[in-house]
Design an enzyme around this catalytic site. Structure first.
Site, short mmCIF file in Angstrom:
data_model
loop_
_atom_site.label_atom_id
_atom_site.label_comp_id
_atom_site.label_asym_id
_atom_site.label_seq_id
_atom_site.Cartn_x
_atom_site.Cartn_y
_atom_site.Cartn_z
N HIS A 260 0.81 -1.07 -0.07
CA HIS A 260 0.07 0.05 -0.12
C HIS A 260 0.85 1.15 0.27
CE1 HIS A 260 -3.49 2.80 1.08
NE2 HIS A 260 -4.01 1.75 0.77
N ASP A 314 -7.80 -5.54 0.10
CA ASP A 314 -8.52 -6.51 -0.95
C ASP A 314 -8.22 -7.86 -0.53
OD1 ASP A 314 -9.66 -4.57 -2.58
OD2 ASP A 314 -7.75 -3.95 -3.44
N1 CMC Z 1 4.22 -7.50 -4.03
C1 CMC Z 1 5.55 -7.63 -3.94
N2 CMC Z 1 6.19 -6.27 -3.77
C2 CMC Z 1 5.36 -5.13 -3.56
C3 CMC Z 1 4.18 -5.14 -3.62
C4 CMC Z 1 3.31 -6.24 -3.74
N3 CMC Z 1 2.26 -6.34 -3.83
N4 CMC Z 1 3.65 -3.90 -3.46
C5 CMC Z 1 4.82 -3.18 -3.38
N5 CMC Z 1 5.75 -3.85 -3.42
C6 CMC Z 1 7.23 -3.56 -3.58
C7 CMC Z 1 7.77 -2.80 -4.88
O1 CMC Z 1 8.19 -3.93 -5.73
C8 CMC Z 1 8.64 -1.97 -4.65
O2 CMC Z 1 10.17 -2.49 -4.14
P1 CMC Z 1 11.42 -1.95 -4.65
O3 CMC Z 1 11.49 -0.58 -3.87
O4 CMC Z 1 12.33 -2.94 -4.31
O5 CMC Z 1 11.40 -1.54 -5.96
C9 CMC Z 1 8.26 -1.36 -3.32
O6 CMC Z 1 7.57 -2.35 -2.72
C10 CMC Z 1 7.34 -0.23 -3.28
O7 CMC Z 1 6.45 -0.53 -4.44
P2 CMC Z 1 5.52 0.59 -5.47
O8 CMC Z 1 5.09 -0.27 -6.58
O9 CMC Z 1 6.55 1.72 -5.71
O10 CMC Z 1 4.39 1.29 -4.37
P3 CMC Z 1 3.34 2.17 -4.74
O11 CMC Z 1 2.94 2.75 -3.56
O12 CMC Z 1 3.42 2.84 -5.88
O13 CMC Z 1 1.98 0.87 -5.07
C11 CMC Z 1 0.51 -0.61 -4.67
C12 CMC Z 1 1.11 0.57 -4.18
C13 CMC Z 1 -0.86 -0.75 -3.79
C14 CMC Z 1 -0.23 0.06 -6.18
C15 CMC Z 1 1.24 -1.66 -4.81
O14 CMC Z 1 1.73 -2.25 -3.51
C16 CMC Z 1 0.77 -2.71 -5.65
O15 CMC Z 1 0.82 -3.03 -7.00
N6 CMC Z 1 0.19 -3.89 -4.58
C17 CMC Z 1 -0.66 -4.80 -5.56
C18 CMC Z 1 -1.97 -4.69 -6.05
C19 CMC Z 1 -3.01 -4.54 -5.01
O16 CMC Z 1 -3.07 -5.24 -4.12
N7 CMC Z 1 -3.56 -3.36 -4.92
C20 CMC Z 1 -4.72 -2.89 -3.81
C21 CMC Z 1 -4.31 -1.72 -3.14
S1 CMC Z 1 -5.10 -1.22 -1.87
C22 CMC Z 1 -6.70 -1.00 -2.14
C23 CMC Z 1 -6.91 -0.36 -3.23
O17 CMC Z 1 -6.47 0.55 -3.44
O18 CMC Z 1 -7.96 -0.79 -4.06
#
Ligand code: CMC
Length: 377
Positions: A260, A314
């Site tokens: 998140h 989720d």
């Molecule tokens: N699994 C593995 N690694 C992850 C995940 C994950 N689900 N989420 C973040 N990371 C890692 C990512 O690879 C990155 O690592 P590094 O710094 O080594 O490159 C670090 O954590 C930061 O990730 P980010 O993608 O820059 O984080 P963000 O804040 O841009 O994205 C997010 C947040 C929710 C989009 C992302 O965590 C994600 O894609 N999660 C999976 C999809 C998901 O479950 N979405 C629902 C979100 S909550 C409810 C909603 O909004 O509906």
């Protein structure tokens, strides 16, 4: 004007001043209008919480009764909307059907009296009342059945489950579904809420505001993740396969239902949803995918906990919805039914202090390039 550093995804950049909800991502705290989500989940209902979010305070008994009864009155949808939805392909995703249907409401209620409190209230009531009916109607019509008329003697959650499954729901299931709606009703400046506020800032109608937010919610990085979680658990298939599956993921893979932008601990809504899932299993039987989910949470925590990657809202919601016989591709529309409350609260707040969103950009392209005639390219 001070020149800011560019932040991809606007991370850490405030897009508005808001008094609707508050998140402390380090301590795992979520509050709506200052009230902890745990309290609202236990003591409130979705409609009472919606009133709180939209009008800023808890309603009196009389105010709540009036609000509930207006919503009950407006649950039906016009036959022209039903006929329009009948023409949607049954293979289409229900989120696309919902986005189109929400936008279509604007054709029927298009007056934009944004400075008239009666208009604002009517739009709030119509959207909260009709979105569940449209989700359930699409579900029945894509199976070739006629939609079911809403039942005035059932509450908001009970009526939706009735319209969807064509039978009166178990009271525990209906109460748990209502709590799920409360948990999903609002969550600060997430992508769909930002989308709603940008659209609202142009002073367009509230149906366009909600339609644009529904489109944004649909993506797998946002609301669409709940559907992807179930697909992932099915793919893992067994508790024994959790760790091999995780170890074999290509580097940088995103595990659905984890991570998140704001929470660096387990999302408090995930904790509540997990306990709701357990309550449902106790009454209606266990789900083997829950054991896989629990094992996956443990394994991901060991691997990615130090990076602040924990279950988000989720992760467990789909397991709750599966037990209520809600089809997997309706999980995100169900999220939308709830989040309409938050979007409307932000719509109203945006109108109160409106200035059109018009950010800037950092241009990285060419300047003064020559036009090359087509036969010389
Ligand atoms: N699994 C593995 N690694 C992850 C995940 C994950 N689900 N989420 C973040 N990371 C890692 C990512 O690879 C990155 O690592 P590094 O710094 O080594 O490159 C670090 O954590 C930061 O990730 P980010 O993608 O820059 O984080 P963000 O804040 O841009 O994205 C997010 C947040 C929710 C989009 C992302 O965590 C994600 O894609 N999660 C999976 C999809 C998901 O479950 N979405 C629902 C979100 S909550 C409810 C909603 O909004 O509906």
């Amino acid at each position: 004007m001070t020149v800011c550093e560019y932040k991809p995804g606007l991370e850490g950049i405030p897009a508005a001043q808001s008094s609707i909800s508050y998140v402390d991502g380090k301590q795992g705290i979520l509050e709506y209008r200052g009230i902890r989500i745990e309290d609202l989940a236990e003591k409130s209902t979705f409609l009472e919480t919606s009133y709180l979010l939209i009008w800023g305070e808890l309603p009196t008994k009389a105010e709540l009764e009036a609000f509930e009864s207006e919503i009950r009155y407006h649950r039906r949808i016009k036959y022209r909307i039903r006929d329009m939805m009948k023409c949607f392909p049954e293979t289409g995703h229900p989120m696309d059907a919902l986005q189109a249907s929400a936008a279509a409401l604007g054709l029927f209620y298009s007056r934009r009296a944004l400075d008239n409190p009666a208009y604002i209230r009517q739009a709030v009531v119509r959207l909260l009342a009709k979105i569940p009916t449209m989700v359930a109607a699409f579900q029945l019509m894509r199976k070739g059945n006629d939609p079911v008329r809403p039942r005035d003697d059932l509450d908001y959650a009970g009526n939706f489950l009735y319209m969807l499954n064509e039978r009166e729901p178990d009271p525990l299931a209906a109460r748990i579904f209502d709590v799920c709606l409360t948990l999903h009703a609002e969550h600060t400046m997430n992508a769909s809420t930002f989308s709603a506020r940008v659209t609202a800032s142009t002073l367009t109608d509230p149906y366009a505001v909600v339609a644009s937010a529904v489109g944004t919610l649909a993506g797998p990085l946002h609301g669409g993740a709940n559907e992807e979680v179930i697909t992932m658990l099915e793919e893992i298939g067994s508790v024994e396969n959790v760790r091999p599956w995780l170890d074999n993921l290509p580097p940088k893979s995103k595990i659905m239902g984890f991570g998140h932008r704001v929470y660096k601990v387990k999302d408090p809504r995930a904790t509540i949803l997990q306990s709701l899932a357990e309550q449902l299993f106790e009454k209606f039987g266990h789900d083997k995918y829950y054991d896989i989910a629990v094992e996956l949470e443990k394994a991901v925590e060991e691997k990615l906990g130090p990076k602040g990657i924990y279950p988000n809202v989720d992760f467990y919601s789909g397991l709750v919805y599966r037990k209520m016989a809600i089809p997997t591709d309706l999980f995100t529309p169900v999220f939308a039914i709830a989040r309409v409350a938050g979007w409307l609260a932000h719509w109203k707040e945006q109108l109160g202090e409106n200035r059109i969103f018009r950010p800037t950009q950092m241009y990285t392209g060419d300047r003064g390039a020559a036009y090359i005639p087509i036969d010389q390219r």
